[in-house]
Design a protein around this motif. Structure first.
Motif, PDB file in Angstrom:
ATOM      1  N   THR A 195      -4.478  -2.656  23.971  1.00 14.93           N
ATOM      2  CA  THR A 195      -4.748  -1.718  22.886  1.00 14.93           C
ATOM      3  C   THR A 195      -3.513  -0.843  22.674  1.00 14.93           C
ATOM      4  OG1 THR A 195      -5.669  -0.102  24.433  1.00 14.93           O
ATOM      5  CG2 THR A 195      -7.203  -1.642  23.400  1.00 14.93           C
ATOM      6  N   SER A 196      -3.220  -0.534  21.419  1.00 17.17           N
ATOM      7  CA  SER A 196      -2.076   0.301  21.031  1.00 17.17           C
ATOM      8  C   SER A 196      -0.729  -0.350  21.319  1.00 17.17           C
ATOM      9  CB  SER A 196      -2.128   1.672  21.736  1.00 17.17           C
ATOM     10  OG  SER A 196      -3.343   2.330  21.470  1.00 17.17           O
TER      11      SER A 196
ATOM     12  N   ILE B 189      -3.582  -4.246  13.073  1.00 24.17           N
ATOM     13  CA  ILE B 189      -2.799  -3.872  11.890  1.00 24.17           C
ATOM     14  C   ILE B 189      -1.472  -4.632  11.879  1.00 24.17           C
ATOM     15  CG2 ILE B 189      -1.778  -1.964  10.615  1.00 24.17           C
ATOM     16  CD1 ILE B 189      -4.800  -1.761  10.885  1.00 24.17           C
ATOM     17  N   LEU B 190      -0.810  -4.646  13.030  1.00 24.43           N
ATOM     18  CA  LEU B 190       0.473  -5.348  13.122  1.00 24.43           C
ATOM     19  C   LEU B 190       0.290  -6.854  12.945  1.00 24.43           C
ATOM     20  CD1 LEU B 190       2.169  -3.451  16.091  1.00 24.43           C
ATOM     21  CD2 LEU B 190       2.734  -3.312  13.664  1.00 24.43           C
ATOM     22  N   ALA B 191      -0.865  -7.378  13.372  1.00 22.30           N
ATOM     23  CA  ALA B 191      -1.139  -8.795  13.184  1.00 22.30           C
ATOM     24  C   ALA B 191      -1.146  -9.133  11.699  1.00 22.30           C
ATOM     25  CB  ALA B 191      -2.477  -9.162  13.823  1.00 22.30           C
ATOM     26  N   TYR B 192      -1.717  -8.246  10.899  1.00 19.86           N
ATOM     27  CA  TYR B 192      -1.780  -8.476   9.446  1.00 19.86           C
ATOM     28  C   TYR B 192      -0.384  -8.434   8.821  1.00 19.86           C
ATOM     29  CZ  TYR B 192      -2.757  -7.739   4.505  1.00 19.86           C
ATOM     30  OH  TYR B 192      -2.762  -7.851   3.140  1.00 19.86           O
ATOM     31  N   THR B 193       0.372  -7.369   9.105  1.00 17.45           N
ATOM     32  CA  THR B 193       1.696  -7.241   8.494  1.00 17.45           C
ATOM     33  C   THR B 193       2.657  -8.315   9.008  1.00 17.45           C
ATOM     34  OG1 THR B 193       2.374  -5.612  10.189  1.00 17.45           O
ATOM     35  CG2 THR B 193       1.426  -4.756   8.142  1.00 17.45           C
ATOM     36  N   ALA B 194       2.560  -8.643  10.299  1.00 16.00           N
ATOM     37  CA  ALA B 194       3.430  -9.684  10.854  1.00 16.00           C
ATOM     38  C   ALA B 194       3.081 -11.049  10.268  1.00 16.00           C
ATOM     39  CB  ALA B 194       3.315  -9.712  12.376  1.00 16.00           C
TER      40      ALA B 194
ATOM     41  N   PRO C 214       4.976  -1.416   5.837  1.00 14.73           N
ATOM     42  CA  PRO C 214       3.759  -1.321   5.022  1.00 14.73           C
ATOM     43  C   PRO C 214       2.677  -0.420   5.592  1.00 14.73           C
ATOM     44  CG  PRO C 214       4.495  -3.598   5.185  1.00 14.73           C
ATOM     45  CD  PRO C 214       5.306  -2.816   6.172  1.00 14.73           C
ATOM     46  N   MET C 215       2.673  -0.187   6.909  1.00 16.60           N
ATOM     47  CA  MET C 215       1.598   0.590   7.511  1.00 16.60           C
ATOM     48  C   MET C 215       1.992   2.033   7.772  1.00 16.60           C
ATOM     49  SD  MET C 215       1.586  -0.109  11.554  1.00 16.60           S
ATOM     50  CE  MET C 215       2.955   0.508  12.538  1.00 16.60           C
ATOM     51  N   LEU C 216       3.250   2.403   7.487  1.00 12.68           N
ATOM     52  CA  LEU C 216       3.734   3.707   7.923  1.00 12.68           C
ATOM     53  C   LEU C 216       3.006   4.872   7.261  1.00 12.68           C
ATOM     54  CD1 LEU C 216       7.605   3.305   8.311  1.00 12.68           C
ATOM     55  CD2 LEU C 216       5.829   3.360  10.054  1.00 12.68           C
ATOM     56  N   GLY C 217       2.630   4.737   5.992  1.00 12.63           N
ATOM     57  CA  GLY C 217       1.924   5.828   5.322  1.00 12.63           C
ATOM     58  C   GLY C 217       0.606   6.138   6.001  1.00 12.63           C
TER      59      GLY C 217
ATOM     60  N   ASN D 111      -1.369 -17.337   7.638  1.00 16.22           N
ATOM     61  CA  ASN D 111      -2.651 -16.875   7.115  1.00 16.22           C
ATOM     62  C   ASN D 111      -3.017 -15.534   7.752  1.00 16.22           C
ATOM     63  OD1 ASN D 111      -5.780 -16.673   7.362  1.00 16.22           O
ATOM     64  ND2 ASN D 111      -5.438 -18.143   5.715  1.00 16.22           N
ATOM     65  N   GLU D 112      -3.216 -14.503   6.921  1.00 14.07           N
ATOM     66  CA  GLU D 112      -3.427 -13.158   7.440  1.00 14.07           C
ATOM     67  C   GLU D 112      -4.707 -13.036   8.254  1.00 14.07           C
ATOM     68  OE1 GLU D 112      -2.741 -13.885   4.315  1.00 14.07           O
ATOM     69  OE2 GLU D 112      -1.218 -12.572   3.457  1.00 14.07           O
ATOM     70  N   PHE D 113      -5.749 -13.765   7.857  1.00 15.01           N
ATOM     71  CA  PHE D 113      -7.016 -13.659   8.584  1.00 15.01           C
ATOM     72  C   PHE D 113      -6.935 -14.344   9.942  1.00 15.01           C
ATOM     73  CE2 PHE D 113      -8.147 -13.095   4.129  1.00 15.01           C
ATOM     74  CZ  PHE D 113      -8.889 -11.925   4.211  1.00 15.01           C
ATOM     75  N   THR D 114      -6.190 -15.418  10.013  1.00 17.22           N
ATOM     76  CA  THR D 114      -5.964 -16.053  11.318  1.00 17.22           C
ATOM     77  C   THR D 114      -5.185 -15.100  12.214  1.00 17.22           C
ATOM     78  OG1 THR D 114      -5.929 -18.246  10.296  1.00 17.22           O
ATOM     79  CG2 THR D 114      -4.966 -18.046  12.491  1.00 17.22           C
ATOM     80  N   GLY D 115      -4.178 -14.446  11.643  1.00 18.94           N
ATOM     81  CA  GLY D 115      -3.392 -13.486  12.408  1.00 18.94           C
ATOM     82  C   GLY D 115      -4.234 -12.331  12.897  1.00 18.94           C
ATOM     83  N   MET D 116      -5.112 -11.806  12.034  1.00 15.87           N
ATOM     84  CA  MET D 116      -5.971 -10.687  12.437  1.00 15.87           C
ATOM     85  C   MET D 116      -6.957 -11.112  13.522  1.00 15.87           C
ATOM     86  SD  MET D 116      -6.685  -8.943   8.716  1.00 15.87           S
ATOM     87  CE  MET D 116      -7.786  -7.684   9.356  1.00 15.87           C
ATOM     88  N   ALA D 117      -7.413 -12.350  13.468  1.00 15.40           N
ATOM     89  CA  ALA D 117      -8.310 -12.849  14.520  1.00 15.40           C
ATOM     90  C   ALA D 117      -7.610 -12.861  15.872  1.00 15.40           C
ATOM     91  CB  ALA D 117      -8.798 -14.253  14.162  1.00 15.40           C
TER      92      ALA D 117
END
Length: 495
Positions: A229-230, A162-167, A114-117, A174-180
């Motif tokens: 990071t990265s 970004i990977l936290a969201y897609t994973a 999903p993030m490749l573009g 929950n995507e927001f928990t993952g992003m946190a």
């Protein structure tokens, strides 16, 4: 008012046994998916001959008509013409892979695709800036460079978020928990922690030396020198662990406190364990993966040549079965830890070779239907590259969906064309191996990928030579593919 694809929709419905033979209709990224009462009534051969139809596939109780990037328009026409109930877009979960290997590949592709573009767009900007500073070094001191570099490097720096969201989406968390959790992994205070005084360290030999700069209740907080990071692997493992905690909490947590206590428990457990256990283990895995591929490509005399040639030759085979996703994380790890990568460099010629093979076929085959499929596939191959045309790639239709005709609609049915394209790709890989050219960023596709071979460090002594060899490898692969295919292709036999 008649729609553009109404005639195609009528023809599809007529050849599947009429609208009365259709139980339901939905679509995914490239396919109109019909559930038929009796698939025996469908005339697959007639549907595949319709202009605009690439292929018909029957799987998991669905009759799938592959139409490529116009799928939404065709789907709407089928619904309207047949007066059917719209099932909308689906994730095709009924296509879930079976077996451990298939599930692992599906997992990796679901996280990265999903993030490749956007990732490629950031890479292109990084390549453009690298090209400018190669010829105009003083531009690196301009404010314009600084602003544009945020576009180029921002996504790479905050990649764990970004990977936290897609994973999270893949692990059904929950995507927001993952992003946190991802944000905690790149929190500035923790990143700066590695710039302090080393409290202790342990040498694991070939796996590297692990140091810590602080402790958590006496337990060492072991981190890479640059923080997380990265990074790639740590956040994926943390989100997987977090998803198990979240699912467990939801089973017993009272409804009155579930909304805020579930993320609290999930975040605390994931972040603490992530820094103390998961992070160090992930770093160890990362070091071992890099060591293995470095050993292969570092074999005396033949290592680089052998590795690049093999990867180049079989890359499109890996793409078809999805196995290339097992190499993508390794390539990203190389870029973030070493600053360069040889895997992505080795496959530079595959899209050019395939495009050239299709161009040879286009010149010799005068069938208009064939040409209608072939021409956009050629353009896509040269300018956007070839990637996996499956349900996972939900972004950038212009980039991804037009490659489906290239592989499934043209090269694979011919068989020999696919082999010839792989030979051209191998030649390109051989040239990359002989010259030692490498990519320094995960950039664009096709011709835009050439910019990936420019070092991002203006002080690098490599200059533009790696990009020059990438262009040579691309053109050589294309030339080999075109010459062999043009000399051996017989349109009448293929028809």
């Amino acid at each position: 008012m008649a729609g553009k694809y109404d005639d195609l929709a009528r023809a599809i419905l007529e050849n599947v046994g009429g609208k009365e033979n259709v139980n339901s209709v939905a679509h995914c990224i490239t396919r109109v998916r019909l559930k038929l009462k009796d698939e025996g009534k469908a005339n697959t051969e007639a549907i595949e001959k319709l202009e605009g139809v690439i292929k018909v596939m029957q799987a998991n109780g669905q009759y799938q008509v592959v139409v490529g990037n116009k799928v939404e328009d065709v789907y709407d026409a089928v619904v309207a013409v047949g007066g059917l109930v719209a099932g909308g877009e689906i994730d095709a979960e009924d296509d879930a892979p079976k077996g451990i290997a298939a599930k692992a590949i599906d997992l990796i592709s679901g996280i990265f695709a999903p993030m490749l573009g956007t990732f490629a767009a950031a890479g292109i900007m990084k390549g453009i800036l690298a090209a400018i500073t190669q010829f105009v070094p003083e531009f690196a001191n301009d404010g314009a460079y600084t602003i544009l570099y945020t576009i180029a490097d921002g996504m790479f720096y905050f990649l764990p978020v970004i990977l936290a969201y897609t994973a999270s989406k893949k692990f059904r968390m929950n995507e927001f928990t993952g992003m946190a959790i991802g944000l905690a992994l790149v929190y500035p205070t923790m990143v700066a922690l590695t710039g302090g005084e080393v409290v202790g360290s342990i040498d694991l030999g070939f796996a590297g030396t692990f140091s810590w700069y602080a402790t958590f209740l006496g337990i060492p907080i072991i981190m890479p020198a640059s923080g997380y990071t990265s990074s790639v692997i740590p956040i994926i493992l943390m989100i997987w662990f977090g998803s198990t905690v979240e699912h467990w909490c939801k089973k017993w947590m009272p409804a009155s406190v579930k909304m805020f206590f579930t993320p609290l428990v999930t975040m605390t457990a994931s972040i603490v364990l992530g820094y103390l256990v998961i992070g160090p283990i992930a770093t160890l895995i990362t070091n071992l993966l890099s060591l293995i591929f470095s050993a292969l490509f570092g074999l005396p005399v033949i290592g680089s040549v052998l590795g690049c040639t093999i990867v180049g030759a079989f890359w499109m085979c890996l793409v078809i079965f999805g196995f290339h996703w097992s190499l993508v994380p390794i390539a990203l790890v190389n870029l973030t830890t070493l600053g360069y990568d040889y895997i992505l460099g080795a496959v530079i010629a595959h899209s050019f070779s395939l495009g050239a093979v299709l161009f040879a076929m286009y010149l010799k085959n005068k069938d208009e239907n064939f040409r209608g499929i072939c021409l956009p596939a050629i353009i896509s191959s040269f300018f956007f590259g070839v990637t996996e045309p499956t349900r996972h790639l939900r972004i950038s239709y212009a980039v991804f969906c037009l490659t489906e005709p290239a592989i499934y609609g043209v090269a694979l049915p011919d068989k020999k064309a696919f082999v010839v394209a792989s030979i051209g790709s191998a030649v390109g890989g051989l040239i990359i191996g002989l010259t030692g050219a490498m990519v320094y960023i995960s950039g664009g596709l096709g011709v835009f990928n050439w910019l990936s071979f420019l070092p991002t460090d203006p002080a690098s002594t490599v200059g533009i030579m790696h990009m020059v060899w990438a262009i040579v490898a691309s053109l050589a692969g294309a030339a080999v593919g075109f010459v062999i295919e043009y000399a051996t292709y017989k349109p009448e036999a293929a028809k």
